[in-house]
Design an enzyme around this catalytic site. Structure first.
Site, PDB file in Angstrom:
ATOM      1  N   GLU A  80       8.146   2.256  -3.178  1.00 44.96           N
ATOM      2  CA  GLU A  80       7.701   3.619  -3.486  1.00 44.96           C
ATOM      3  C   GLU A  80       8.606   4.627  -2.774  1.00 44.96           C
ATOM      4  O   GLU A  80       9.003   4.423  -1.633  1.00 44.96           O
ATOM      5  CB  GLU A  80       6.254   3.785  -3.012  1.00 44.96           C
ATOM      6  CG  GLU A  80       5.674   5.176  -3.210  1.00 44.96           C
ATOM      7  CD  GLU A  80       4.288   5.329  -2.591  1.00 44.96           C
ATOM      8  OE1 GLU A  80       3.573   6.260  -2.990  1.00 44.96           O
ATOM      9  OE2 GLU A  80       3.923   4.503  -1.714  1.00 44.96           O
TER      10      GLU A  80
ATOM     11  N   LYS B 128       1.671   8.463 -10.530  1.00 41.15           N
ATOM     12  CA  LYS B 128       0.622   7.896  -9.687  1.00 41.15           C
ATOM     13  C   LYS B 128      -0.707   8.603  -9.922  1.00 41.15           C
ATOM     14  O   LYS B 128      -0.818   9.823  -9.821  1.00 41.15           O
ATOM     15  CB  LYS B 128       1.040   8.021  -8.220  1.00 41.15           C
ATOM     16  CG  LYS B 128       0.080   7.384  -7.214  1.00 41.15           C
ATOM     17  CD  LYS B 128       0.640   7.541  -5.806  1.00 41.15           C
ATOM     18  CE  LYS B 128      -0.235   6.898  -4.751  1.00 41.15           C
ATOM     19  NZ  LYS B 128       0.321   7.086  -3.386  1.00 41.15           N
TER      20      LYS B 128
ATOM     21  N   CYS C 127       1.150   2.102  -4.903  1.00 42.46           N
ATOM     22  CA  CYS C 127       0.498   2.056  -3.603  1.00 42.46           C
ATOM     23  C   CYS C 127      -1.030   2.143  -3.682  1.00 42.46           C
ATOM     24  O   CYS C 127      -1.695   1.171  -4.020  1.00 42.46           O
ATOM     25  CB  CYS C 127       1.096   3.146  -2.700  1.00 42.46           C
ATOM     26  SG  CYS C 127       0.961   2.795  -0.920  1.00 42.46           S
TER      27      CYS C 127
END
Length: 259
Positions: A43, A108, A142
């Site tokens: 990331e 995300k 994540c």
């Protein structure tokens, strides 16, 4: 579905130094030329997980995206990882770039509120599935990994890839969740995390993994150490397992509502 050679790149990242990180990654990935199909980076591989996108975010036409295209072409492999992107607001955007220059992306969805990420980035609203070499790939970034409903396999993906800057005090949760997502979704799972210390003093142990559809780790490495490892994903083995153990057919149905 053909087999897919996939390479995990676990490395340290220099804080807010995109050119330094790109140069390091160029050197690290060079031996992978024509040796793999897909390379996975962490990331925010250009900057580290930063809450200052106004200082480092790039447009989609910026140097880091162009670098991804150049590297994918020269290595003969697709590359994925996330960047801080400026596109009608700041996005923590995961990209998959193929050797022919095609770009697929996912923003995300779950922003890490313990770092106030929601105050600096706009959350994605689209659940996206990438396609590459006959594989259907669910991209996750994540904190997304903690939300099984968002990760739920609707019989629409074969491989989940989660890129992360996941601090070492929570490494047990990271490893456990990667294996759990593989088991419950009957898919391969790749998790690539960084190592070293970031600009906020947080330590990262890496623990990057390739996990098969039974939850078994096929690729692992010593925590805290850089590595590049390549594993083979078998499309035939995945399909055979899902046919002989079709737990997915008994999954509960529901509609997922997003903002």
């Amino acid at each position: 579905m053909q087999n897919l050679r996939t390479s995990l790149v676990q490395t340290r990242l220099d804080w807010h130094k995109p050119s330094v990180n790109r140069e390091r990654l160029t050197e690290l990935m060079a031996p992978l030329a024509e040796q793999t199909d897909l390379i996975v980076l962490p990331e925010m591989f250009a900057t580290g997980f930063t809450m200052a996108p106004e200082e480092v975010a790039e447009p989609m036409s910026g140097p880091s995206v162009r670098w991804l295209q150049d590297q994918a072409r020269s290595l003969g492999a697709a590359i994925c990882g996330s960047l801080a992107i400026d596109d009608e607001g700041f996005r923590n955007r995961m990209l998959l770039v193929t050797p022919d220059g095609e770009i697929q992306h996912y923003d995300k969805r779950h922003l890490f509120r313990m770092a106030n990420e929601q105050n600096h980035y706009s959350a994605g609203t689209e659940r996206t599935v990438f396609e590459y070499k006959g594989w259907r790939i669910l991209p996750q970034v994540c904190y997304d990994l903690r939300f099984p409903v968002w990760c739920r396999n609707r019989d629409d993906y074969d491989l989940m890839i989660c890129v992360a800057n996941w601090p070492s005090p929570r490494r047990h949760a990271w490893r456990t969740l990667l294996q759990a997502r593989a088991i419950e979704n009957q898919c391969y799972v790749i998790g690539v995390n960084r190592i070293g210390e970031d600009g906020k003093g947080l330590e990262y142990s890496g623990d990057s993994l390739l996990v098969d559809f039974k939850g078994q780790a096929l690729l692992d490495g010593p925590p805290g150490e850089p590595f590049i490892k390549t594993g083979l994903l078998s499309g035939e083995a995945l399909q055979q397992f899902r046919q002989t153990f079709p737990a997915w057919q008994d999954a509960d149905h529901f509609d997922l509502m997003t903002d």
